[in-house]
Every structure is written in structure tokens, then in C-alpha cells.
Motif scaffolding. Structure first.
Motif, PDB file in Angstrom:
ATOM      1  N   HIS A  31       0.850  -1.191   0.000  1.00 21.82           N
ATOM      2  CA  HIS A  31       0.000   0.000   0.000  1.00 21.82           C
ATOM      3  C   HIS A  31       0.892   1.250   0.000  1.00 21.82           C
ATOM      4  CE1 HIS A  31      -3.023   2.941   1.132  1.00 21.82           C
ATOM      5  NE2 HIS A  31      -3.957   2.012   0.837  1.00 21.82           N
ATOM      6  N   PRO A  32       0.570   2.242  -0.821  1.00 22.89           N
ATOM      7  CA  PRO A  32       1.392   3.467  -0.906  1.00 22.89           C
ATOM      8  C   PRO A  32       1.630   4.139   0.442  1.00 22.89           C
ATOM      9  CG  PRO A  32      -0.199   3.405  -2.688  1.00 22.89           C
ATOM     10  CD  PRO A  32      -0.537   2.253  -1.792  1.00 22.89           C
ATOM     11  N   ASP A  33       0.634   4.082   1.354  1.00 29.89           N
ATOM     12  CA  ASP A  33       0.808   4.719   2.661  1.00 29.89           C
ATOM     13  C   ASP A  33       1.907   4.054   3.476  1.00 29.89           C
ATOM     14  OD1 ASP A  33      -1.226   6.379   1.951  1.00 29.89           O
ATOM     15  OD2 ASP A  33      -2.773   5.335   3.123  1.00 29.89           O
ATOM     16  N   ARG A  34       2.212   2.803   3.165  1.00 30.45           N
ATOM     17  CA  ARG A  34       3.251   2.070   3.905  1.00 30.45           C
ATOM     18  C   ARG A  34       4.598   2.107   3.181  1.00 30.45           C
ATOM     19  NH1 ARG A  34       1.690  -1.965   7.670  1.00 30.45           N
ATOM     20  NH2 ARG A  34      -0.525  -1.845   8.203  1.00 30.45           N
ATOM     21  N   ASN A  35       4.676   2.805   2.067  1.00 32.48           N
ATOM     22  CA  ASN A  35       5.916   2.836   1.277  1.00 32.48           C
ATOM     23  C   ASN A  35       6.291   4.283   0.946  1.00 32.48           C
ATOM     24  OD1 ASN A  35       6.594  -0.192   0.270  1.00 32.48           O
ATOM     25  ND2 ASN A  35       4.377   0.075   0.427  1.00 32.48           N
ATOM     26  N   VAL A  36       6.594   5.038   2.003  1.00 34.07           N
ATOM     27  CA  VAL A  36       6.963   6.443   1.843  1.00 34.07           C
ATOM     28  C   VAL A  36       8.278   6.535   1.056  1.00 34.07           C
ATOM     29  CG1 VAL A  36       7.549   8.575   3.035  1.00 34.07           C
ATOM     30  CG2 VAL A  36       5.831   7.014   4.009  1.00 34.07           C
ATOM     31  N   ARG A  38       8.573   5.787  -2.112  1.00 30.13           N
ATOM     32  CA  ARG A  38       8.407   5.004  -3.332  1.00 30.13           C
ATOM     33  C   ARG A  38       6.923   4.790  -3.621  1.00 30.13           C
ATOM     34  NH1 ARG A  38       7.532  -0.341  -2.119  1.00 30.13           N
ATOM     35  NH2 ARG A  38       8.127  -0.906  -4.246  1.00 30.13           N
ATOM     36  N   GLU A  39       6.186   5.858  -3.424  1.00 30.98           N
ATOM     37  CA  GLU A  39       4.730   5.777  -3.585  1.00 30.98           C
ATOM     38  C   GLU A  39       4.306   5.369  -5.005  1.00 30.98           C
ATOM     39  OE1 GLU A  39       5.475   8.573  -0.184  1.00 30.98           O
ATOM     40  OE2 GLU A  39       6.280   8.281  -2.213  1.00 30.98           O
ATOM     41  N   ALA A  40       5.023   5.861  -6.017  1.00 34.47           N
ATOM     42  CA  ALA A  40       4.632   5.588  -7.401  1.00 34.47           C
ATOM     43  C   ALA A  40       4.694   4.094  -7.714  1.00 34.47           C
ATOM     44  CB  ALA A  40       5.522   6.370  -8.361  1.00 34.47           C
ATOM     45  N   SER A  41       5.824   3.464  -7.396  1.00 36.86           N
ATOM     46  CA  SER A  41       5.960   2.033  -7.674  1.00 36.86           C
ATOM     47  C   SER A  41       5.015   1.216  -6.801  1.00 36.86           C
ATOM     48  CB  SER A  41       7.405   1.582  -7.448  1.00 36.86           C
ATOM     49  OG  SER A  41       7.805   1.793  -6.104  1.00 36.86           O
ATOM     50  N   ALA A  42       4.818   1.643  -5.547  1.00 36.33           N
ATOM     51  CA  ALA A  42       3.901   0.934  -4.654  1.00 36.33           C
ATOM     52  C   ALA A  42       2.475   1.023  -5.178  1.00 36.33           C
ATOM     53  CB  ALA A  42       3.988   1.524  -3.246  1.00 36.33           C
ATOM     54  N   HIS A  43       2.112   2.173  -5.726  1.00 32.34           N
ATOM     55  CA  HIS A  43       0.761   2.331  -6.274  1.00 32.34           C
ATOM     56  C   HIS A  43       0.549   1.401  -7.464  1.00 32.34           C
ATOM     57  CE1 HIS A  43      -2.987   4.296  -7.346  1.00 32.34           C
ATOM     58  NE2 HIS A  43      -2.539   4.402  -8.594  1.00 32.34           N
ATOM     59  N   ALA A  44       1.593   1.267  -8.318  1.00 31.39           N
ATOM     60  CA  ALA A  44       1.486   0.374  -9.477  1.00 31.39           C
ATOM     61  C   ALA A  44       1.300  -1.071  -9.026  1.00 31.39           C
ATOM     62  CB  ALA A  44       2.722   0.519 -10.350  1.00 31.39           C
ATOM     63  N   GLN A  45       2.071  -1.481  -8.027  1.00 29.78           N
ATOM     64  CA  GLN A  45       1.938  -2.836  -7.497  1.00 29.78           C
ATOM     65  C   GLN A  45       0.565  -3.055  -6.875  1.00 29.78           C
ATOM     66  OE1 GLN A  45       5.868  -2.577  -5.214  1.00 29.78           O
ATOM     67  NE2 GLN A  45       5.831  -4.742  -5.779  1.00 29.78           N
ATOM     68  N   PHE A  46       0.095  -2.071  -6.172  1.00 29.33           N
ATOM     69  CA  PHE A  46      -1.206  -2.169  -5.526  1.00 29.33           C
ATOM     70  C   PHE A  46      -2.312  -2.345  -6.573  1.00 29.33           C
ATOM     71  CE2 PHE A  46      -4.958  -0.234  -3.385  1.00 29.33           C
ATOM     72  CZ  PHE A  46      -5.026  -1.082  -2.288  1.00 29.33           C
ATOM     73  N   GLN A  47      -2.209  -1.636  -7.680  1.00 31.73           N
ATOM     74  CA  GLN A  47      -3.197  -1.757  -8.739  1.00 31.73           C
ATOM     75  C   GLN A  47      -3.168  -3.145  -9.372  1.00 31.73           C
ATOM     76  OE1 GLN A  47      -5.203   1.130  -7.938  1.00 31.73           O
ATOM     77  NE2 GLN A  47      -5.675   0.531 -10.058  1.00 31.73           N
ATOM     78  N   GLU A  48      -1.987  -3.686  -9.544  1.00 33.18           N
ATOM     79  CA  GLU A  48      -1.861  -5.040 -10.094  1.00 33.18           C
ATOM     80  C   GLU A  48      -2.529  -6.061  -9.182  1.00 33.18           C
ATOM     81  OE1 GLU A  48       2.249  -5.844 -10.696  1.00 33.18           O
ATOM     82  OE2 GLU A  48       2.386  -4.692 -12.554  1.00 33.18           O
ATOM     83  N   LEU A  49      -2.329  -5.895  -7.882  1.00 33.55           N
ATOM     84  CA  LEU A  49      -2.952  -6.812  -6.925  1.00 33.55           C
ATOM     85  C   LEU A  49      -4.478  -6.708  -6.978  1.00 33.55           C
ATOM     86  CD1 LEU A  49      -0.615  -6.375  -3.820  1.00 33.55           C
ATOM     87  CD2 LEU A  49      -0.816  -8.393  -5.267  1.00 33.55           C
ATOM     88  N   LYS A  50      -4.973  -5.486  -7.074  1.00 36.11           N
ATOM     89  CA  LYS A  50      -6.418  -5.276  -7.134  1.00 36.11           C
ATOM     90  C   LYS A  50      -7.019  -5.937  -8.375  1.00 36.11           C
ATOM     91  CE  LYS A  50      -8.305  -1.357  -6.278  1.00 36.11           C
ATOM     92  NZ  LYS A  50      -8.619   0.108  -6.278  1.00 36.11           N
ATOM     93  N   GLU A  51      -6.334  -5.791  -9.509  1.00 41.41           N
ATOM     94  CA  GLU A  51      -6.826  -6.396 -10.750  1.00 41.41           C
ATOM     95  C   GLU A  51      -6.781  -7.922 -10.669  1.00 41.41           C
ATOM     96  OE1 GLU A  51      -4.389  -4.690 -13.743  1.00 41.41           O
ATOM     97  OE2 GLU A  51      -5.214  -2.663 -13.494  1.00 41.41           O
TER      98      GLU A  51
END
Length: 205
Positions: A31-36, A38-51
Motif C-alpha cells: 500500500h502506498p501509505d506504507r511505502n513512503v 516510493r509511492e509511485a511504484s507501490a501504487h502500481a503494485q497495488f493496482q496489479e494486486l487489485k486487478e
């Protein structure tokens, strides 16, 4: 090839509950909130997990995904097998060519080192060239040993006669008659010696 199951770190036969737990665990980790920082890469990973979870948590979408993945896996396997077959066929043809060259020079009386050098000149890999040269020389010697003295005398006389006639031009009938056995002799290693070679040594991968 990575799958949606790999993304969630679960087996392909995981239950709905296992998929849900895996998704929550992975989502909290990226989750981006837990990855200060490196928010951009964390957001991309989070989206992949959601999909991935959206597909695997829906029975119909999961069934379609499994079917498509199985088909794609089978297709890739076929392509790998076909490519392997093409590579092996090419290697077999190249091996037969090297054997034919080695036997031709060995039958002409050249020693093992000469045969080895000729194979290297024909772009044969050194280790394979060594094995083929050893075998060609040994097979030639064994064939010589099995030839009767009378036959050896006839062969020597034939060679001497051929050498004596090398200085004069041959007539058209002589050329036609003389070239035919030579062509046959050049074909013999491919047909006979290659088969013998397979039985004695085989083609090593």
C-alpha cells in the motif's frame, strides 16, 4: 510465465478464502501509505494486486482465466518442442556431414591429427571433432585389418595404376567411368559410415 496466482503468492487450486487472505496480506505490504518515498511504484503494485484479485475472486472470470492460461501454456510448450526438434534435426545433419568428411579423409590414408584439423576447418566444435577423428581413424584401421592380403594387394595395384595414369588426360568414357565410383564413394560415408557411427558412438548433447 508469471500468473495472477503467482502475484498473490497462492497455488492455482487455492480456495476463495485463501485468495482473499493472500490479497489482503499483499495489499497491506505494498500500500502506498506504507511505502513512503516510493509511492509511485507501490501504487502500481497495488493496482496489479487489485486487478488480480478482481479476476480470481469472481468464479466466472477465474474459470475463463484458467482456461486461457492453460491454452497459452500448451501453445508455448508446443512451440518449445517444435523448436527443440528443429535444433536437433540441424545438429543431426551437421553431425552426419562431419562424419562423412572424417571418413573420407581417413579412407584416403590421412592420420588422426589430419582428420582432426580438417574437421576444425569445417567449423566442428573441438571436443566433437576429437571424438569423430578418433572414431574415424579407429574404424578405418579396423576395416583395413579385416581386409584380406589379396584384397589389399588389389587395392594397392589399383591405386598405383591410378597414380600412373594421373599424368595423361583421360578420354570422355574414362572420365565418365572413373567419376561414377568416386561419386558413389563420396556418398558411402553418409549412408553407411554414419549409421555405423551412430551405433558405435552416438551423438552426444
Amino acid at each position: 510465465m508469471a500468473t495472477l496466482y503467482d502475484l498473490l503468492n497462492v497455488h492455482a487450486d487455492a480456495s476463495d478464502a485463501e485468495i482473499k487472505r493472500a490479497y489482503r496480506r499483499a495489499a497491506m505490504k505494498v500500500h502506498p501509505d506504507r511505502n513512503v518515498g516510493r509511492e509511485a511504484s507501490a501504487h502500481a503494485q497495488f493496482q496489479e494486486l487489485k486487478e488480480a484479485y478482481a479476476i480470481l475472486s469472481d468464479p466466472e472470470q477465474r474459470r475463463v482465466y484458467d482456461a486461457v492460461y492453460a491454452e497459452e501454456t500448451e501453445r508455448l510448450a508446443r512451440e518449445r518442442d517444435e523448436e527443440a526438434a528443429r535444433v536437433q534435426a540441424a545438429r543431426d545433419a551437421e553431425y552426419a556431414r562431419h562424419v562423412a568428411v572424417a571418413m573420407r579423409f581417413a579412407e584416403q590414408g590421412h592420420n588422426r591429427d589430419v582428420v582432426f584439423g580438417v574437421l576444425l576447418g569445417h567449423d566442428c566444435e573441438p571436443q566433437l571433432a576429437g571424438r569423430i577423428a578418433d572414431g574415424a581413424h579407429a574404424l578405418h584401421l579396423s576395416r583395413q585389418a579385416s581386409t584380406s592380403p589379396h584384397e589389399q594387394g588389389e587395392e594397392a595395384m589399383s591405386r598405383d595404376a591410378g597414380q600412373a595414369q594421373e599424368g595423361r588426360p583421360r578420354s570422355a568414357p574414362e572420365r565418365a567411368h572413373g567419376d561414377e565410383p568416386r561419386a558413389s564413394a563420396e556418398r558411402t560415408p553418409v549412408d553407411f559410415f554414419s549409421a555405423v557411427w551412430r551405433g558405435m558412438f552416438g551423438l552426444h548433447s
